[in-house]
Design a protein around this motif. Structure first.
Motif, mmCIF file in Angstrom:
data_model
loop_
_atom_site.group_PDB
_atom_site.id
_atom_site.type_symbol
_atom_site.label_atom_id
_atom_site.label_comp_id
_atom_site.label_asym_id
_atom_site.label_seq_id
_atom_site.Cartn_x
_atom_site.Cartn_y
_atom_site.Cartn_z
ATOM 1 N N ASP A 39 0.845 -1.187 0.000
ATOM 2 C CA ASP A 39 0.000 0.000 0.000
ATOM 3 C C ASP A 39 0.888 1.248 0.000
ATOM 4 O O ASP A 39 1.591 1.528 0.965
ATOM 5 N N LYS A 40 0.835 2.001 -1.084
ATOM 6 C CA LYS A 40 1.664 3.201 -1.207
ATOM 7 C C LYS A 40 1.081 4.389 -0.447
ATOM 8 O O LYS A 40 1.779 5.373 -0.201
ATOM 9 N N TYR A 41 -0.179 4.291 -0.069
ATOM 10 C CA TYR A 41 -0.849 5.388 0.640
ATOM 11 C C TYR A 41 -0.710 5.237 2.159
ATOM 12 O O TYR A 41 -0.602 6.233 2.864
ATOM 13 N N ARG A 42 -0.695 4.011 2.634
ATOM 14 C CA ARG A 42 -0.582 3.734 4.074
ATOM 15 C C ARG A 42 0.644 2.855 4.307
ATOM 16 O O ARG A 42 0.585 1.635 4.132
ATOM 17 N N THR A 56 -7.449 -2.732 2.599
ATOM 18 C CA THR A 56 -6.079 -2.589 3.062
ATOM 19 C C THR A 56 -5.959 -3.170 4.467
ATOM 20 O O THR A 56 -6.909 -3.118 5.252
ATOM 21 N N SER A 57 -4.782 -3.746 4.775
ATOM 22 C CA SER A 57 -4.599 -4.377 6.076
ATOM 23 C C SER A 57 -3.135 -4.367 6.467
ATOM 24 O O SER A 57 -2.248 -4.426 5.605
ATOM 25 N N ASP A 58 -2.876 -4.295 7.773
ATOM 26 C CA ASP A 58 -1.511 -4.461 8.288
ATOM 27 C C ASP A 58 -1.362 -5.782 9.032
ATOM 28 O O ASP A 58 -0.385 -5.995 9.740
ATOM 29 N N GLY A 59 -2.344 -6.669 8.861
ATOM 30 C CA GLY A 59 -2.333 -7.939 9.555
ATOM 31 C C GLY A 59 -3.014 -7.889 10.901
ATOM 32 O O GLY A 59 -3.188 -8.924 11.549
ATOM 33 N N VAL A 60 -3.408 -6.689 11.315
ATOM 34 C CA VAL A 60 -4.144 -6.505 12.577
ATOM 35 C C VAL A 60 -5.466 -5.798 12.299
ATOM 36 O O VAL A 60 -6.540 -6.252 12.703
ATOM 37 N N PRO A 98 0.351 7.282 -5.140
ATOM 38 C CA PRO A 98 -0.080 6.818 -3.820
ATOM 39 C C PRO A 98 -1.551 7.109 -3.517
ATOM 40 O O PRO A 98 -2.179 6.355 -2.759
ATOM 41 N N SER A 99 -2.107 8.157 -4.101
ATOM 42 C CA SER A 99 -3.480 8.531 -3.774
ATOM 43 C C SER A 99 -4.492 8.169 -4.861
ATOM 44 O O SER A 99 -5.682 8.451 -4.709
ATOM 45 N N LEU A 100 -4.045 7.504 -5.941
ATOM 46 C CA LEU A 100 -4.969 7.159 -7.021
ATOM 47 C C LEU A 100 -4.745 5.705 -7.449
ATOM 48 O O LEU A 100 -3.658 5.337 -7.888
ATOM 49 N N ASP A 115 -10.022 7.363 -5.456
ATOM 50 C CA ASP A 115 -9.251 8.433 -4.830
ATOM 51 C C ASP A 115 -9.047 8.060 -3.364
ATOM 52 O O ASP A 115 -10.008 8.017 -2.591
ATOM 53 N N ARG A 116 -7.805 7.795 -2.951
ATOM 54 C CA ARG A 116 -7.562 7.357 -1.579
ATOM 55 C C ARG A 116 -7.809 8.469 -0.571
ATOM 56 O O ARG A 116 -8.054 8.194 0.614
ATOM 57 N N GLY A 117 -7.736 9.717 -1.004
ATOM 58 C CA GLY A 117 -7.990 10.806 -0.072
ATOM 59 C C GLY A 117 -9.440 10.902 0.340
ATOM 60 O O GLY A 117 -9.767 11.245 1.485
ATOM 61 N N THR A 118 -10.343 10.594 -0.593
ATOM 62 C CA THR A 118 -11.787 10.717 -0.336
ATOM 63 C C THR A 118 -12.518 9.381 -0.372
ATOM 64 O O THR A 118 -13.687 9.320 0.042
ATOM 65 N N ASN A 119 -11.856 8.336 -0.881
ATOM 66 C CA ASN A 119 -12.470 7.023 -1.118
ATOM 67 C C ASN A 119 -13.612 7.087 -2.126
ATOM 68 O O ASN A 119 -14.483 6.211 -2.152
ATOM 69 N N MET A 120 -13.619 8.115 -2.973
ATOM 70 C CA MET A 120 -14.619 8.234 -4.029
ATOM 71 C C MET A 120 -14.169 7.439 -5.253
ATOM 72 O O MET A 120 -12.986 7.411 -5.592
ATOM 73 N N THR A 121 -15.132 6.815 -5.919
ATOM 74 C CA THR A 121 -14.859 6.082 -7.149
ATOM 75 C C THR A 121 -15.392 6.855 -8.355
ATOM 76 O O THR A 121 -16.320 7.652 -8.237
ATOM 77 N N SER A 122 -14.799 6.576 -9.510
ATOM 78 C CA SER A 122 -15.280 7.148 -10.765
ATOM 79 C C SER A 122 -14.759 6.285 -11.908
ATOM 80 O O SER A 122 -13.828 5.499 -11.732
ATOM 81 N N THR A 123 -15.340 6.429 -13.089
ATOM 82 C CA THR A 123 -14.888 5.673 -14.252
ATOM 83 C C THR A 123 -13.579 6.255 -14.759
ATOM 84 O O THR A 123 -13.440 7.467 -14.904
ATOM 85 N N TYR A 124 -12.613 5.370 -15.039
ATOM 86 C CA TYR A 124 -11.321 5.812 -15.556
ATOM 87 C C TYR A 124 -11.291 5.753 -17.073
ATOM 88 O O TYR A 124 -10.917 6.713 -17.736
#
Length: 327
Positions: A39-42, A56-60, A98-100, A115-124
């Protein structure tokens, strides 16, 4: 330890040490983990797709970024924020920044973005919906796919992405700077039901198809079957000319000299040595969730493989696992 005289002998030479252990991704969901990346964002987290959701997960701690966390009846097409968005089936994704995240929505035959900043989806790119599944190169909404599966970046140009178009039997490329898709290769024989991909440093793609692995020249589009067959499934290790697969999914490259393949139908990880042209296997080849050494472990329906840090991560049915390595 691995007996150097066993069929596992060359696994050690690539520093795949083991054992296989479980990486906790939260409550069981009755889908396979289909793709895994760091995960490049977290930092410290692993980004993965499972069923109709990107997580996304860190195992915990595990978080649903977008899509439905439910097991059944929550697929479809809807743009939205977080868990209000709906995907048909996510089989691949690529973090363009990291954010897309570009998400391959297999059942909706399109590429979408999160968009990782908002968790909004859209068509690419493309038009989402099963009524639009076809083949057409171009830009924007003129592009059509027939159940796209995997997506990776070009090591030589990270602005270019390769897409495996499952039921068009094709590898296509997308230039993200100008938003244009172009053909790389298409073959009903060598690319029959294409799925996972990886790339070496010599301009070649290695692609899983129905029951084998095909090597594709990015420059010429020439394809050749490396191992396996378009007509016979099964399980055999040994010289490449002898090897059989049963519905391989994802594939990852190790140091340009070996491939690790998630062999779904055989419930094994297969290691292909590109120097000696021989194959070997990890785990015993039956349904199960048994951790342990590389001879005795069990993996149910492995779909995803990825190298993150000093671990080979494996996505199977319900669970994610990892194997310690010394890379």
């Amino acid at each position: 330890n691995i007996d150097v005289m066993s069929p596992f002998f060359f696994i050690r030479s690539y520093n795949i040490i083991g054992p296989l252990t479980t990486f906790d991704i939260g409550p069981a969901v009755d889908f396979a983990v289909t793709h895994i990346e760091e995960d490049k964002y977290r930092p410290g987290f692993v980004l993965f797709s499972q069923g109709h959701a990107l997580k996304t997960s860190d195992g915990v701690t595990t978080q649903v970024i977008a899509g439905s966390p439910a097991q059944f009846g929550s697929y479809g097409y809807r743009e939205g924020k977080g868990t209000s968005a709906r995907f048909y089936l996510i089989n691949g994704f690529y973090q363009i920044t990291p954010s897309l995240v570009i998400v391959v929505d297999n059942g909706n035959c399109c590429l979408r973005q999160v968009d990782r900043g908002t968790n909004m989806t859209s068509t690419y790119i493309g038009v989402c919906g099963r009524d639009h599944c076809a083949y057409q190169d171009g830009t924007g909404t003129s592009v059509k796919f027939r159940y796209p599966w995997g997506i990776i970046d070009d090591k030589r140009n990270p602005k270019v992405m390769f897409i495996s178009d499952e039921y068009n039997n094709a590898i296509r490329k997308l230039d993200s700077e100008i938003g244009v898709t172009l053909p790389v290769a298409q073959s009903r024989e060598h690319l029959k039901i294409v799925r996972g991909m990886t790339q070496d440093n010599l301009g070649n793609l290695f692609v899983t198809f129905n029951d084998g692995i095909t090597k594709v020249s990015i420059e010429s589009g020439i394809t050749e079957i490396l191992v396996g067959s378009t007509t016979a499934e099964g399980f055999r290790d040994g010289p490449f000319t002898f090897v059989q697969f049963d519905d391989p999914r994802d594939v990852v490259m190790i140091n340009d000299s070996a491939l690790v393949v998630a062999d779904d139908g055989n419930h094994r990880l297969r290691v292909l040595d590109l120097i000696t042209n021989t194959s070997s296997s990890i785990c015993v080849g039956r349904w199960g969730y048994g951790d342990g050494n590389l001879k005795n472990c069990t993996i149910s329906d492995p779909n995803a493989v990825a190298i993150i840090g000093k671990n080979l991560f494996v996505g199977g049915w319900i669970l994610m696992r990892k194997v310690y390595c010394k890379f």
